[in-house]
Design a protein around this motif. Structure first.
Motif, PDB file in Angstrom:
ATOM      1  N   ALA A 119      56.166 -41.481  25.559  1.00  0.00           N
ATOM      2  CA  ALA A 119      55.661 -40.102  25.526  1.00  0.00           C
ATOM      3  C   ALA A 119      55.029 -39.781  24.180  1.00  0.00           C
ATOM      4  O   ALA A 119      53.966 -39.146  24.111  1.00  0.00           O
ATOM      5  CB  ALA A 119      56.794 -39.121  25.832  1.00  0.00           C
ATOM      6  N   GLU A 120      55.645 -40.235  23.074  1.00  0.00           N
ATOM      7  CA  GLU A 120      55.085 -39.939  21.768  1.00  0.00           C
ATOM      8  C   GLU A 120      53.803 -40.720  21.516  1.00  0.00           C
ATOM      9  O   GLU A 120      52.893 -40.237  20.837  1.00  0.00           O
ATOM     10  CB  GLU A 120      56.117 -40.249  20.679  1.00  0.00           C
ATOM     11  CG  GLU A 120      57.287 -39.276  20.686  1.00  0.00           C
ATOM     12  CD  GLU A 120      58.121 -39.381  19.430  1.00  0.00           C
ATOM     13  OE1 GLU A 120      57.757 -40.169  18.539  1.00  0.00           O
ATOM     14  OE2 GLU A 120      59.134 -38.664  19.338  1.00  0.00           O
ATOM     15  N   SER A 121      53.688 -41.930  22.053  1.00  0.00           N
ATOM     16  CA  SER A 121      52.430 -42.669  21.897  1.00  0.00           C
ATOM     17  C   SER A 121      51.296 -41.962  22.629  1.00  0.00           C
ATOM     18  O   SER A 121      50.154 -41.920  22.147  1.00  0.00           O
ATOM     19  CB  SER A 121      52.593 -44.092  22.423  1.00  0.00           C
ATOM     20  OG  SER A 121      52.789 -44.100  23.841  1.00  0.00           O
ATOM     21  N   ILE A 122      51.597 -41.357  23.783  1.00  0.00           N
ATOM     22  CA  ILE A 122      50.573 -40.604  24.509  1.00  0.00           C
ATOM     23  C   ILE A 122      50.174 -39.363  23.724  1.00  0.00           C
ATOM     24  O   ILE A 122      48.976 -39.022  23.635  1.00  0.00           O
ATOM     25  CB  ILE A 122      51.096 -40.229  25.911  1.00  0.00           C
ATOM     26  CG1 ILE A 122      51.289 -41.492  26.762  1.00  0.00           C
ATOM     27  CG2 ILE A 122      50.152 -39.266  26.610  1.00  0.00           C
ATOM     28  CD1 ILE A 122      51.898 -41.229  28.116  1.00  0.00           C
ATOM     29  N   LYS A 123      51.146 -38.669  23.127  1.00  0.00           N
ATOM     30  CA  LYS A 123      50.813 -37.487  22.335  1.00  0.00           C
ATOM     31  C   LYS A 123      50.004 -37.859  21.093  1.00  0.00           C
ATOM     32  O   LYS A 123      49.126 -37.097  20.663  1.00  0.00           O
ATOM     33  CB  LYS A 123      52.097 -36.765  21.930  1.00  0.00           C
ATOM     34  CG  LYS A 123      52.838 -36.152  23.112  1.00  0.00           C
ATOM     35  CD  LYS A 123      54.140 -35.502  22.684  1.00  0.00           C
ATOM     36  CE  LYS A 123      54.884 -34.942  23.893  1.00  0.00           C
ATOM     37  NZ  LYS A 123      56.194 -34.359  23.521  1.00  0.00           N
ATOM     38  N   ALA A 124      50.292 -39.026  20.506  1.00  0.00           N
ATOM     39  CA  ALA A 124      49.500 -39.466  19.354  1.00  0.00           C
ATOM     40  C   ALA A 124      48.054 -39.729  19.750  1.00  0.00           C
ATOM     41  O   ALA A 124      47.112 -39.376  19.027  1.00  0.00           O
ATOM     42  CB  ALA A 124      50.126 -40.726  18.747  1.00  0.00           C
ATOM     43  N   ILE A 125      47.854 -40.350  20.922  1.00  0.00           N
ATOM     44  CA  ILE A 125      46.492 -40.559  21.422  1.00  0.00           C
ATOM     45  C   ILE A 125      45.810 -39.218  21.644  1.00  0.00           C
ATOM     46  O   ILE A 125      44.613 -39.042  21.340  1.00  0.00           O
ATOM     47  CB  ILE A 125      46.531 -41.380  22.720  1.00  0.00           C
ATOM     48  CG1 ILE A 125      46.947 -42.814  22.418  1.00  0.00           C
ATOM     49  CG2 ILE A 125      45.183 -41.363  23.410  1.00  0.00           C
ATOM     50  CD1 ILE A 125      45.935 -43.590  21.616  1.00  0.00           C
TER      51      ILE A 125
END
Length: 480
Positions: free
Chosen positions: A190-196
């Protein structure tokens, strides 16, 4: 994660985070978090902790501590779907609690279950990596023969081979060990998606390409946000196994079967609860990742549709110019100095701007007027027919229609008039004359037919009117 575990107040931070954020409460309202942490601090200080006892407590209240933890990356502050600000553990915070839980809980051992899990994973990896058709067919035949042999034995009345309680306990510990890693994995996805999402929005704001090109590229990227990171691609593969609701139901049924076995009575209460919550944790993790994907796609799409990169860049440059002007003005200003406000924005003096393009064809003069013959007479009758009301004729007709009566029905008088007084404007003129003489509405709705000079007919519906037989002076000054 290591910074959290190695800091001076790590025991307090880990304990408080584990107490506030549980599997049932992955996101907690900001006010509730502050209240619970302040309560924990008050209880610890009342018990004597933090007073030169070798176990110091962090300084500050819960609001200050949470702000520090957000800056350190252990907590995430966001707005939930119901417009409430909440705290959520970051992937690093979940990982720290996972490490602390493994160290503080039952230690994992080298058991038959763990070794079998490793061997089965290696075997599956070798089978998936081997493209040889004959080798795979041989393995499938051997597996079918083994399954058929076991089925034949059971059909002949053979006993089911059961595992001992110790072996089942080892297998349950292995399952719990694998399940404890899932929340941190879901949080990292989830955090990798928010970083993108943040990177894409930042690129959009600095992009000066044509809007159409930006739309095509970033809308497509927003739809494929889950494939943009290695964590997202790995999750997409796992989702094919755990994203099916039927599979979750099967998993929950299998866990109930395990929990009904007598060996679970030997497990601590915490481990039994963890076994019960495995399927719910998987469902919750999948929902969090999919919600992060939907939010990222929505934010990127909204950014592209509602924001012009060129305009946003001009606004940023304007704000930087304003800040630069303030930095230059403040050092030379005095305290309390009045500042003349800008009451209106300056207008550029650019003269007259062309509003439309000219016709490329050369201008043409209008058609010449027809030569007028002075002896030609005007069509007086036609002009009079399309003119205004004939007040004199109307007043004479009303007086003749009323006779000696004290009042007259105006609409009946209009219906009895000659054809030359049946125009719509004559009806209006007759109502004006009746108004000047003093008229009274009867409340009855009447329909009146009129005839225009071109012989077309027009029908009007209006209320009945009775006028006194006393006609005033024509206000128009005569016929027109």
């Amino acid at each position: 994660m290591l910074a959290l575990l190695h800091q001076t107040h790590a025991p307090f931070v880990v304990t408080v985070l584990a107490m506030v954020f549980t599997a049932e409460r992955p996101a907690v309202a900001v006010a509730d978090v502050h209240a619970e942490i302040n309560d924990a601090l008050d209880q610890l200080r009342a018990a004597g902790y933090g007073d030169e006892d070798g176990q110091p407590l962090p300084a500050g209240n819960a609001r200050d501590l949470c702000r520090q933890w957000v800056q350190a990356g252990w907590l995430v502050r966001q707005v939930s779907d119901d417009d409430v600000e909440v705290y959520r553990l970051s992937a690093y915070g979940v990982g720290a609690l996972e490490v602390a839980g493994r160290v503080g809980g039952t230690r994992t051992r080298v058991s038959e279950s763990r070794v079998r899990t490793l061997l089965e994973a290696i075997e599956r990896l070798a089978q998936d990596a081997d493209p040889d058709l004959m080798s795979r067919m041989v393995r499938l035949h051997e597996e079918i023969q083994q399954r058929q042999k076991e089925l034949t034995r059971l059909e002949k009345g053979g006993a089911v081979e059961t595992a001992g309680d110790e072996q089942l306990l080892e297998a349950a510990e292995n399952v719990l060990h694998l399940a404890r890693e899932l929340p941190a994995d879901f949080a990292r996805v989830a955090e990798s998606i928010k970083a993108i999402q943040r990177d894409v929005v930042a690129e959009l704001r600095h992009d000066v390409r044509p809007t159409g090109e930006v739309l095509r590229e970033y809308l497509a990227r927003g739809q494929r946000i889950l494939d943009a990171t290695s964590e997202g691609r790995a999750f997409a593969g796992a989702l094919r196994l755990i994203g099916d609701p039927a599979q979750i139901d099967v998993l929950w049924g299998q866990l109930r079967t395990v929990l009904r076995h007598r060996f679970t009575e030997l497990l601590p209460e915490q481990q039994r609860r963890e076994l019960t919550e495995i399927s719910r944790r998987i469902e919750q993790g999948v929902r969090e990742v999919l919600a992060a994907q939907r939010q990222a796609s929505h934010v990127i799409t909204t950014q592209v549709r509602n924001h012009d990169p060129m305009r946003d860049r001009q606004v940023d440059e304007l704000l930087r110019d304003v800040m630069s002007g303030l930095h230059k003005w403040v050092p030379g200003s005095r305290r309390g100095e009045a500042v003349e406000p800008l009451r209106r924005l300056p207008v550029a003096d650019v003269g007259h701007l062309r509003q439309r393009t000219s016709d490329p064809r050369p201008p043409q003069p209008p058609a010449p007027l027809r030569d007028w013959d002075a002896t030609e007479d005007l069509p007086a009758a036609d002009t009079r027919a399309w003119g205004g009301p004939r007040y004199a004729e109307l007043r004479t007709h009303l007086a003749a229609f009323a006779g000696e009566a004290g009042s007259v029905d105006v609409l009946a008088a209009f219906a009895a008039a000659g054809e030359q007084l049946h125009r719509p404007v004559d009806l209006l003129g007759m109502l004006e004359i009746a108004h000047d003489a003093g008229m009274t509405e009867t409340g009855e709705v009447r329909v009146v037919d009129t005839v225009r000079p071109d012989r077309s007919r027009r029908r009007f519906a209006l209320g009945g009117v009775v006028a006194a037989n006393a006609w005033g002076t024509d206000r128009s000054g005569g016929d027109e």
